[in-house]
Every structure is written in structure tokens, then in C-alpha cells.
Design a protein around this motif. Structure first.
Motif, short mmCIF file in Angstrom:
data_model
loop_
_atom_site.label_atom_id
_atom_site.label_comp_id
_atom_site.label_asym_id
_atom_site.label_seq_id
_atom_site.Cartn_x
_atom_site.Cartn_y
_atom_site.Cartn_z
N TYR A 275 1.05 -0.90 0.25
CA TYR A 275 0.35 0.18 0.45
C TYR A 275 0.78 1.46 0.23
O TYR A 275 0.57 1.82 -0.98
N GLU A 312 -16.38 -0.44 -5.26
CA GLU A 312 -16.33 -1.71 -5.60
C GLU A 312 -17.26 -2.64 -5.62
O GLU A 312 -18.91 -1.66 -4.85
N ASP A 339 -20.36 -2.13 -9.91
CA ASP A 339 -19.62 -3.15 -10.55
C ASP A 339 -18.47 -1.94 -11.34
O ASP A 339 -18.85 -1.39 -12.03
N CYS A 340 -17.00 -2.52 -11.29
CA CYS A 340 -16.35 -1.54 -12.04
C CYS A 340 -16.52 -1.61 -13.37
O CYS A 340 -16.33 -0.23 -14.00
N ASP A 359 -6.89 -2.58 -9.06
CA ASP A 359 -6.50 -4.00 -8.18
C ASP A 359 -8.05 -4.51 -8.17
O ASP A 359 -8.40 -6.08 -7.08
C1 LIG Z 1 -8.07 -8.15 -4.72
S1 LIG Z 1 -9.00 -7.72 -4.07
C2 LIG Z 1 -8.75 -5.86 -4.03
C3 LIG Z 1 -8.83 -4.87 -2.88
C4 LIG Z 1 -8.63 -4.03 -2.54
N1 LIG Z 1 -7.90 -3.17 -3.38
C5 LIG Z 1 -8.00 -4.55 -0.99
O1 LIG Z 1 -6.45 -4.27 -0.96
O2 LIG Z 1 -8.03 -4.87 -0.53
C6 LIG Z 1 -11.01 -7.09 -5.26
C7 LIG Z 1 -11.68 -6.45 -5.03
O3 LIG Z 1 -12.38 -6.35 -5.83
C8 LIG Z 1 -13.96 -6.47 -5.84
N2 LIG Z 1 -14.62 -7.00 -7.40
C9 LIG Z 1 -15.02 -8.46 -7.69
N3 LIG Z 1 -14.96 -7.75 -8.88
C10 LIG Z 1 -15.33 -7.02 -9.04
C11 LIG Z 1 -16.39 -5.72 -10.19
N4 LIG Z 1 -16.26 -6.08 -10.88
N5 LIG Z 1 -16.29 -3.98 -9.78
C12 LIG Z 1 -16.32 -3.81 -8.51
N6 LIG Z 1 -15.46 -5.00 -7.69
C13 LIG Z 1 -15.07 -5.72 -8.13
C14 LIG Z 1 -14.15 -7.61 -5.19
O4 LIG Z 1 -15.13 -7.16 -4.27
C15 LIG Z 1 -12.57 -7.14 -3.68
O5 LIG Z 1 -13.17 -6.26 -3.19
#
Ligand SMILES: C[S@@+](CC[C@H](N)C(=O)[O-])C[C@H]1O[C@@H](n2cnc3c(N)ncnc32)[C@H](O)[C@@H]1O
Length: 428
Positions: A275, A312, A339-340, A359
Motif C-alpha cells: 500500500y 467496489e 460494478d467496475c 486491484d
Molecule cells: C483483490 S481484491 C482488492 C481489494 C482492495 N484493493 C484491497 O487491497 O483490499 C478485489 C476486490 O474487487 C472486488 N470486485 C470483484 N469484482 C468486481 C467488480 N466487477 N466491480 C467492482 N469490484 C469488484 C472484490 O469484491 C474485492 O473487494
């Protein structure tokens, strides 16, 4: 009979691939992949899967060993499917991982990759999910339905092993058949235990009492999670049973909390280094942070960025991120639950001079977002990834418009072949 037709055969390992599998060839063109071996070794293996010119095999015996091979610490090594690198000292495992990774990315990035390790290869995992089946508790043997019963896992934090032992005794006593998994997460010496079950279970109060004998009242929480699907561990329905509802801690003066359904990086110390490395990439810009989870990274980025917008999909994680915004009084943070693939393209159009920090999960970044980074003249992208395969695919897609400035590797998952990476991309 050719070696291909035999179930058990001898093979020389030429190299280890990005998944941590040793690769060798039979009759020059039949590829054999086998775990837990090292380059140059001659091994006796048993075929477990065959198709066309490919064999997946499991190790039976090392006949000629690599000079760096050591005796694994863990009695379950090569049985439980968890670790890939306990047959090497951490220092040698790092060298091997770095070399494999650099080789894998050499057509995209030719500079030396910085490898960051905190030299703590054991007792680092803050979360473990154990399968519960037919009275057994453990991990599923790779490529099979068999459960390898685990008494003690040496890469998880000690609190997890303590709960595992209490749970096993409870299971033996109650003969409860409805539990599918137990998921244990630790943060700052506090725990949340999630019992995943098909339908409600009896005598959960007795389990809570047994845990109380070992952990103080205010140091743990218990949830039931209802799930009958075999495709994923956790279902959508949660019932809080006892104690803590979220885990809480402070890092870099940012107070944060995590629900058991929210993602949290599994190695606290390496996460902190990662981070801070992301933060170094941000000055006074607007940051659009895709896949932002429970918001700790957003909170840290808020200190240097002009504004941070986190996106998120998981509702519990966005709730955690909103609590973090409030408790830390972060007026320059906005959390969007969505949703991203829908939200990031809209933000890319609106904030063309923003830095994008993404991420994504192992499946990689969605195509809509990647295309929008190209179309909207985004100048800098910081891509955090735990999957070299999807990272490489996504970088290839971006490579006509973006240069790869930097790749750093973080040893988030010691003793395994996995790594966390940070890639910085700038517009050509
Ligand atoms: C690898 S984690 C990273 C989370 C954060 N950056 C961390 O370091 O704790 C991926 C995150 O993406 C979210 N996620 C998965 N698919 C997604 C989507 N289509 N749109 C938004 N978020 C999503 C998951 O719920 C998860 O919290």
C-alpha cells in the motif's frame, strides 16, 4: 509400452513454470507438469490426467535432487495442495520466483524486477478456509475429492490453528453434519469465525463456549453463513451469532474495519508495504480506485491525493469503506458501490486527468474498463495484481497505448508460487 502409456514413470524436470509446476518432456513433445519439484531434478511420478500431448502427474519420489532442496517443515507438504516451495529455503524460493516471473514477463518488460520480501515465510496468513466433510476438517487434495486432515498449518497465524483444534473437538463431540466449511480470519489478535453450513446447525452455543475458554470474550466473533452451492465457499445469507461483527485495526493512522464477507489482503505486513508503494505513485491528483474493497488503501491514498473515488461491488466492503471515511473524517473520499465494468468507464470520461489505481480479482480487469483507459487518454495506471496470467493478458491489451514503467513483486504468499505485483503504466 511407451512412457506415455505407463501410469508411473521417470522424468527430468527442465524448468518450473509460473504456476509453480515443474515441466519436463517425454519423447520430446509430450509435456509433463508436476508440482513440488525443482529444476534439474529427476523424479518418479504418477500420471493423474492425460490429454493429447499433455500429462499432469504427481510426485512419488525424487531420484536425483536439486542441490538447494531441503526437507519441508510441514508434514502435509505436497499432500494438501497449499504450499509449492517448502522444499526450498525462503531465500532460494525468492530467487526462483523472481527468475520465473522475469522470464514470464520478458516480452513486456525487460528491466530487473524489484522483489520485496519481509523474511517471514511462516505464520503469516490471516485467513484460512477449511473444508468440513464426513467428520474431517482440512484442505482438499488438489485434483481430487479427498480431504487432507490438518492439525496445524504452518503458514497461518497461530490463532487460526487454535480455533481449528477447538472446532475439531466440537465436531467430534456433536457429530454435526451440516457444516461445509469453517473460515477463520485474524486481525490484530482478534478473530472472526464463520461457520458455513447448508442449514442451521445444532449446538453452536457449545462451540462459542469452547472458544471462550481459549480467547477472551471481546476478542472474537462468530457468524453462520448459509450456502448450499458447491461453486463458492460463502453464500449470501449471514447470521451473526456472537461477539465482534467486524475486525478492526489501524494502519498508517487510518482506522479500518473488515466484515468477514469483505476482501482483505492475507498478509498484513506485506500488504502494508504494498500500500505504501502504491501511495508513492500518487501526488496531488484525483485517484479513481477500482476494486477498492474495504477501503484501507483508499484511506491511505487520501493523504496524498486531491480526491479518491473508490469503486467496489461487494456491499459489506463498501459499508466498511463508508465507516472508514466517517471515522477518519476523510472529506476527500467517495465510495461507490457498483460494478467496475459499468462505473469506471463513466469515471474515465469524467476525470480524464485522474490516476487510475486498479486491484482486480484473479480474473483480471474487465474489458470495458481497459478500453476506457485507452479511449479517454488516461495518463497513468497503477495496476495491483495477484495473478500474473491475467496481468500479462491485460498489459498486452494496453501495450499499444501504454508503456510499462515499473513492475515490483511482493512476497505476499511465501512458500507458495503466488506473488502480488504492482505495475505502473504511463501513456506513450
Ligand atoms: C483483490 S481484491 C482488492 C481489494 C482492495 N484493493 C484491497 O487491497 O483490499 C478485489 C476486490 O474487487 C472486488 N470486485 C470483484 N469484482 C468486481 C467488480 N466487477 N466491480 C467492482 N469490484 C469488484 C472484490 O469484491 C474485492 O473487494
Amino acid at each position: 509400452m511407451s512412457e506415455f502409456e505407463k501410469d508411473v514413470f521417470k522424468i527430468k524436470i527442465d524448468e518450473v513454470n509460473i504456476n509453480g509446476e515443474g515441466v519436463g518432456f517425454l519423447q520430446d513433445n509430450i509435456k509433463v507438469c508436476v508440482k513440488n519439484v525443482l529444476p534439474g531434478e529427476v523424479v518418479k511420478v504418477k500420471s493423474i490426467f492425460k490429454k493429447n500431448n499433455f500429462i499432469k502427474a504427481e510426485l512419488i519420489e525424487v531420484l536425483e535432487s536439486n542441490q538447494n532442496r531441503i526437507k519441508p517443515v510441514c508434514p502435509y507438504f505436497s499432500l494438501c495442495g497449499g504450499c509449492d516451495y517448502q522444499q526450498l529455503k525462503n531465500v532460494d524460493a525468492i530467487k526462483q520466483k523472481k527468475q520465473i516471473f522475469e522470464n514470464y514477463f520478458k516480452d513486456i518488460y525487460t528491466k530487473e524486477i524489484e522483489f520485496i520480501d519481509n523474511n517471514k515465510p511462516f505464520e503469516y496468513r490471516n485467513k484460512a478456509s477449511f473444508i468440513v466433510k464426513n467428520g474431517k476438517v482440512g484442505f482438499q487434495k488438489e485434483g481430487s475429492n479427498n480431504i487432507v486432515e490438518i492439525e496445524n498449518c504452518c503458514i497461518v497465524k497461530p490463532e487460526i490453528n487454535k480455533v481449528l483444534s477447538i472446532f475439531r473437538k466440537w465436531l467430534n463431540l456433536t457429530k454435526e453434519e451440516n457444516v461445509n466449511h469453517i473460515v477463520i480470519r485474524v486481525l490484530n489478535k482478534k478473530l472472526i469465525i464463520t461457520i458455513v453450513c447448508a442449514s442451521t446447525i445444532k449446538k453452536v452455543d457449545l462451540l462459542v463456549e469452547k472458544i471462550k475458554e481459549c480467547f477472551k470474550d471481546n476478542s472474537f466473533g462468530v457468524y453462520l453463513n448459509f450456502n448450499s452451492s458447491k461453486n463458492k465457499i460463502l453464500g449470501d445469507k449471514w447470521k451473526h451469532i456472537y461477539g465482534l461483527k467486524v475486525l478492526e485495526d489501524v494502519f498508517d493512522d487510518v482506522k479500518y474495519s473488515v466484515h468477514p464477507n469483505s476482501f482483505m489482503q492475507i498478509n498484513d505486513e506485506v500488504r502494508n508495504i504494498l500500500y505504501k508503494s502504491v501511495q508513492e505513485e500518487i501526488k496531488n491528483e484525483v485517484v479513481i480506485e477500482g476494486y477498492s474493497g474495504a477501503g484501507l488503501l483508499s484511506g491511505i491514498l487520501c493523504k496524498t491525493a486531491k480526491e479518491v473515488i473508490g469503486v467496489e461491488i461487494n456491499k459489506n466492503a463498501t459499508e466498511n469503506a463508508n465507516k472508514l471515511k466517517e471515522e477518519n473524517n476523510l472529506t476527500n473520499l467517495q465510495n461507490i458501490n457498483g460494478d467496475c465494468k459499468n462505473v469506471l468507464p463513466v469515471l474515465a470520461k469524467k476525470y480524464k486527468s485522474a490516476i487510475f489505481v486498479i486491484d482486480p480479482p484473479r480474473s483480471g480487469c474487465d474489458q470495458n474498463t481497459l478500453q476506457s483507459l485507452k479511449d479517454n487518454y488516461i495518463s497513468k495506471v497503477v495496476y495491483v495484481s495477484c495473478n500474473p496470467y491475467t496481468l500479462k493478458q491485460n498489459l498486452r491489451f494496453l501495450s499499444d497505448i501504454f508503456n510499462v514503467e515499473k513492475i515490483k513483486m511482493f512476497n505476499m504468499f511465501p512458500n507458495t508460487s503466488e506473488v502480488e505485483t504492482l505495475t505502473v503504466l504511463s501513456r506513450k
